[in-house]
Design a protein around this motif. Structure first.
Motif, PDB file in Angstrom:
ATOM      1  N   PRO A   1       0.794  -1.212   0.000  1.00  0.00           N
ATOM      2  CA  PRO A   1       0.000   0.000   0.000  1.00  0.00           C
ATOM      3  C   PRO A   1       0.841   1.282   0.000  1.00  0.00           C
ATOM      4  CG  PRO A   1      -0.134  -1.106   2.111  1.00  0.00           C
ATOM      5  CD  PRO A   1       0.676  -1.962   1.196  1.00  0.00           C
ATOM      6  N   TRP A   2       2.138   1.159   0.023  1.00  0.00           N
ATOM      7  CA  TRP A   2       2.999   2.342  -0.063  1.00  0.00           C
ATOM      8  C   TRP A   2       3.951   2.116  -1.224  1.00  0.00           C
ATOM      9  CZ3 TRP A   2       3.210  -1.355   3.640  1.00  0.00           C
ATOM     10  CH2 TRP A   2       4.365  -2.104   3.720  1.00  0.00           C
ATOM     11  N   GLY A   3       4.350   3.163  -1.866  1.00  0.00           N
ATOM     12  CA  GLY A   3       5.206   3.035  -3.034  1.00  0.00           C
ATOM     13  C   GLY A   3       6.685   3.050  -2.688  1.00  0.00           C
ATOM     14  N   TYR A   4       7.465   2.478  -3.551  1.00  0.00           N
ATOM     15  CA  TYR A   4       8.917   2.539  -3.426  1.00  0.00           C
ATOM     16  C   TYR A   4       9.434   3.652  -4.322  1.00  0.00           C
ATOM     17  CZ  TYR A   4       9.299  -1.743  -0.750  1.00  0.00           C
ATOM     18  OH  TYR A   4       9.213  -2.680   0.239  1.00  0.00           O
ATOM     19  N   PRO A   5      10.583   4.210  -3.995  1.00  0.00           N
ATOM     20  CA  PRO A   5      11.125   5.278  -4.831  1.00  0.00           C
ATOM     21  C   PRO A   5      11.434   4.776  -6.245  1.00  0.00           C
ATOM     22  CG  PRO A   5      12.631   4.728  -3.018  1.00  0.00           C
ATOM     23  CD  PRO A   5      11.427   3.868  -2.882  1.00  0.00           C
ATOM     24  N   THR A   6      11.450   5.684  -7.179  1.00  0.00           N
ATOM     25  CA  THR A   6      11.718   5.325  -8.568  1.00  0.00           C
ATOM     26  C   THR A   6      13.211   5.220  -8.863  1.00  0.00           C
ATOM     27  OG1 THR A   6      11.627   7.659  -9.176  1.00  0.00           O
ATOM     28  CG2 THR A   6       9.584   6.377  -9.390  1.00  0.00           C
TER      29      THR A   6
ATOM     30  N   ALA B   1      18.211   3.808  -3.844  1.00  0.00           N
ATOM     31  CA  ALA B   1      18.636   4.563  -2.657  1.00  0.00           C
ATOM     32  C   ALA B   1      20.163   4.574  -2.589  1.00  0.00           C
ATOM     33  CB  ALA B   1      18.055   3.922  -1.406  1.00  0.00           C
ATOM     34  N   ARG B   2      20.703   5.734  -2.304  1.00  0.00           N
ATOM     35  CA  ARG B   2      22.159   5.875  -2.238  1.00  0.00           C
ATOM     36  C   ARG B   2      22.650   6.249  -0.839  1.00  0.00           C
ATOM     37  NH1 ARG B   2      23.392   4.494  -6.987  1.00  0.00           N
ATOM     38  NH2 ARG B   2      22.592   5.421  -8.877  1.00  0.00           N
ATOM     39  N   THR B   3      21.704   6.540   0.067  1.00  0.00           N
ATOM     40  CA  THR B   3      22.081   6.901   1.433  1.00  0.00           C
ATOM     41  C   THR B   3      21.225   6.108   2.418  1.00  0.00           C
ATOM     42  OG1 THR B   3      20.452   8.671   1.704  1.00  0.00           O
ATOM     43  CG2 THR B   3      22.589   9.276   0.692  1.00  0.00           C
ATOM     44  N   GLY B   4      21.704   6.017   3.644  1.00  0.00           N
ATOM     45  CA  GLY B   4      20.929   5.358   4.683  1.00  0.00           C
ATOM     46  C   GLY B   4      19.582   6.023   4.884  1.00  0.00           C
ATOM     47  N   GLN B   5      19.545   7.344   4.795  1.00  0.00           N
ATOM     48  CA  GLN B   5      18.295   8.090   4.953  1.00  0.00           C
ATOM     49  C   GLN B   5      17.300   7.724   3.856  1.00  0.00           C
ATOM     50  OE1 GLN B   5      17.409  10.177   7.520  1.00  0.00           O
ATOM     51  NE2 GLN B   5      15.386  10.295   6.584  1.00  0.00           N
ATOM     52  N   GLN B   6      17.771   7.577   2.625  1.00  0.00           N
ATOM     53  CA  GLN B   6      16.877   7.216   1.517  1.00  0.00           C
ATOM     54  C   GLN B   6      16.319   5.807   1.692  1.00  0.00           C
ATOM     55  OE1 GLN B   6      19.450   7.905  -1.841  1.00  0.00           O
ATOM     56  NE2 GLN B   6      18.803  10.041  -2.048  1.00  0.00           N
ATOM     57  N   VAL B   7      17.131   4.879   2.160  1.00  0.00           N
ATOM     58  CA  VAL B   7      16.633   3.515   2.426  1.00  0.00           C
ATOM     59  C   VAL B   7      15.587   3.579   3.539  1.00  0.00           C
ATOM     60  CG1 VAL B   7      17.234   1.195   3.212  1.00  0.00           C
ATOM     61  CG2 VAL B   7      18.748   2.400   1.635  1.00  0.00           C
ATOM     62  N   PHE B   8      15.892   4.310   4.591  1.00  0.00           N
ATOM     63  CA  PHE B   8      14.939   4.485   5.690  1.00  0.00           C
ATOM     64  C   PHE B   8      13.607   5.013   5.163  1.00  0.00           C
ATOM     65  CE2 PHE B   8      12.979   7.605   8.530  1.00  0.00           C
ATOM     66  CZ  PHE B   8      12.556   6.761   9.553  1.00  0.00           C
ATOM     67  N   GLU B   9      13.640   6.041   4.338  1.00  0.00           N
ATOM     68  CA  GLU B   9      12.418   6.647   3.812  1.00  0.00           C
ATOM     69  C   GLU B   9      11.605   5.663   2.967  1.00  0.00           C
ATOM     70  OE1 GLU B   9      13.869  10.188   1.896  1.00  0.00           O
ATOM     71  OE2 GLU B   9      14.363  11.126   3.822  1.00  0.00           O
TER      72      GLU B   9
END
Length: 90
Positions: free
Chosen positions: A1-6, A9-17
């Motif tokens: 029900p939630w989307g993944y980024p297109t 991820a290149r940073t820990g913060q992006q993976v977290f998000e």
């Protein structure tokens, strides 16, 4: 029900998000588990300090009980009704 980024991820913060909405979802829906899976090489590729795992665990600990798979098994074993299939609402 939630989307993944297109993008990757290149940073820990992006993976977290990308993965934190899963934690929010299981809390909102009162589900028993959320088990994201990460390969060790992919963790290290993004953050040699595993920042993404640290961020996810911190977020989860604010909202829910963090437990090992063994802990979940014991909990379900002691509360058999959790293991029974439930028919969808009709």
């Amino acid at each position: 029900p939630w989307g993944y980024p297109t993008h990757t991820a290149r940073t820990g913060q992006q993976v977290f998000e990308a993965y934190a909405p899963g934690i929010d979802y299981i809390v909102k829906e009162e589900l028993l588990t959320y088990t994201p899976c990460f390969h060790p090489w992919s963790i290290y590729r993004v953050s040699k300090q595993a920042q993404q795992i640290d961020l996810l665990l911190q977020h989860a600990q604010k909202l829910a009980t963090v437990a090992s798979c063994t802990d979940v098994y014991k909990h379900v074993w002691e509360n058999h009704t959790l293991a029974q299939a439930q028919a969808p609402d009709s």
